[in-house]
Scaffold this active site. Structure first.
Site, PDB file in Angstrom:
ATOM      1  N   SER A 144       0.685  -1.408  -0.047  1.00 35.37           N
ATOM      2  CA  SER A 144      -0.137   0.555  -0.208  1.00 35.37           C
ATOM      3  C   SER A 144       1.024   1.077   0.028  1.00 35.37           C
ATOM      4  O   SER A 144       1.918   1.412   0.582  1.00 35.37           O
ATOM      5  CB  SER A 144      -0.886  -0.326   0.812  1.00 35.37           C
ATOM      6  OG  SER A 144      -1.763   1.330   1.585  1.00 35.37           O
ATOM      7  N   TYR A 157      -2.665  -1.084   9.927  1.00 35.97           N
ATOM      8  CA  TYR A 157      -3.005  -1.504   8.219  1.00 35.97           C
ATOM      9  C   TYR A 157      -1.032  -1.221   8.201  1.00 35.97           C
ATOM     10  O   TYR A 157      -0.507  -1.037   7.555  1.00 35.97           O
ATOM     11  CB  TYR A 157      -3.819   0.023   8.078  1.00 35.97           C
ATOM     12  CG  TYR A 157      -3.971  -0.331   6.229  1.00 35.97           C
ATOM     13  CD1 TYR A 157      -4.346  -1.354   5.972  1.00 35.97           C
ATOM     14  CD2 TYR A 157      -3.016   0.701   5.529  1.00 35.97           C
ATOM     15  CE1 TYR A 157      -4.621  -1.944   4.862  1.00 35.97           C
ATOM     16  CE2 TYR A 157      -3.701   0.205   3.888  1.00 35.97           C
ATOM     17  CZ  TYR A 157      -4.391  -1.072   3.985  1.00 35.97           C
ATOM     18  OH  TYR A 157      -4.684  -1.381   2.261  1.00 35.97           O
TER      19      TYR A 157
END
Length: 286
Positions: A144, A157
């Site tokens: 990401s 995350y």
């Protein structure tokens, strides 16, 4: 290393029911790959597989509904794939889940769920399926933008995506000796369902939940089909790292130039982007 050839190979793809994963499935089928499609959402996964079977009747398309947060489920999934497919051409670890809230606002259980889905599951699948990958095969781990930078409110995350990035970069060097390619993908603001499906910290005040969700959704604007096409091209060329969209490339440059000061600049740019008229678009359901 020679370019990856999709036709006649079997590809395992997690997170295949929507977003980037759905479009990767379509693109892989168009290139002649047999598919093992994995997702927790059976209601969305089934029609994706049905569309592929209708368009490509000569391909084998298998679907597996699995909760990748559960270790025993992941291990059973890997064992089943190995039994049915002793040789694989491609493994794409794409499934992921987000969690919003400061570190002190999320529970340990929530943090562990994110780590389990985003890092432990790809690690377990890769380890278990590695014997099925041989010379000419390829591995893709979808990290990401938050595997490049770590903004506040995204501790779980970011931790999971940084971990996946580290694993991928180490594996690339190790597997090159066996003729297996590895691509690490860092998407920016891709228009997927991740804002809708994101977990919210148990101690996040109710009044903050919807504004933060809308802010997150407003930043997701890059088409998932374009992102999937870029990933497929990166696989074909054995590209080591792929950053998708300006929203990933600019923060990456800033983090390299300003290892400490980039966070303040990224936050200002994010707020400005989300505040532009018309920017608060809904997240498109895939």
């Amino acid at each position: 290393m020679k370019p990856y050839r999709f036709a006649g190979q079997t590809a395992v793809l997690t997170g295949a029911a929507s977003g980037i994963g759905e479009h990767l499935a379509y693109g892989l089928a168009a290139r002649g790959s047999d598919l093992v499609l994995v997702d927790v959402d059976e209601a969305r996964l089934t029609p994706v597989a049905g569309r592929i079977r209708g368009a490509h009747p000569g391909l084998t398309v298998r679907t597996v509904v699995a909760d990748l947060a559960d270790r025993s489920t992941v291990e059973a999934l890997a064992a089943g794939i190995r039994a049915d497919h002793p040789r694989l051409g491609l493994l794409i670890n794409n499934a992921g889940i987000a969690l919003g809230g400061r570190f002190d606002q999320v529970s340990i259980e929530q943090f562990e769920t994110v780590m389990n889905v985003n890092f432990r599951a790809p690690m377990l699948l890769t380890h278990a399926l590695l014997p099925a990958l041989s010379t000419g095969s390829h591995l893709v781990n979808v990290s990401s933008l938050f595997g490049l930078i770590a903004p506040p409110g995204q501790s779980a995350y970011s931790a999971s995506k940084f971990a996946l990035r580290g694993l991928s970069e180490s594996l690339r060097a190790e597997l090159a000796e066996n003729g297996i390619g590895v691509t690490t993908v860092h998407p920016g603001g891709i228009r997927t369902r991740i804002a809708e499906s994101a977990l919210v910290g148990v101690s996040v005040p109710e009044k903050e939940i919807e504004p933060n969700r809308k802010l997150f959704a407003a930043l997701l604007s890059y088409p998932p089909d374009k992102a999937a096409e870029q990933i497929l091209r990166a696989i074909a060329s054995r590209q080591a790292r792929l950053l998708i969209s300006t929203s990933a490339k600019v923060p990456d440059i800033l983090a390299r130039l300003l290892p400490v000061g980039h966070a303040r600049i990224v936050r200002a740019l994010t707020t400005a982007s989300a505040s532009r008229p018309g920017s608060a678009r809904p997240v498109v359901r895939q």
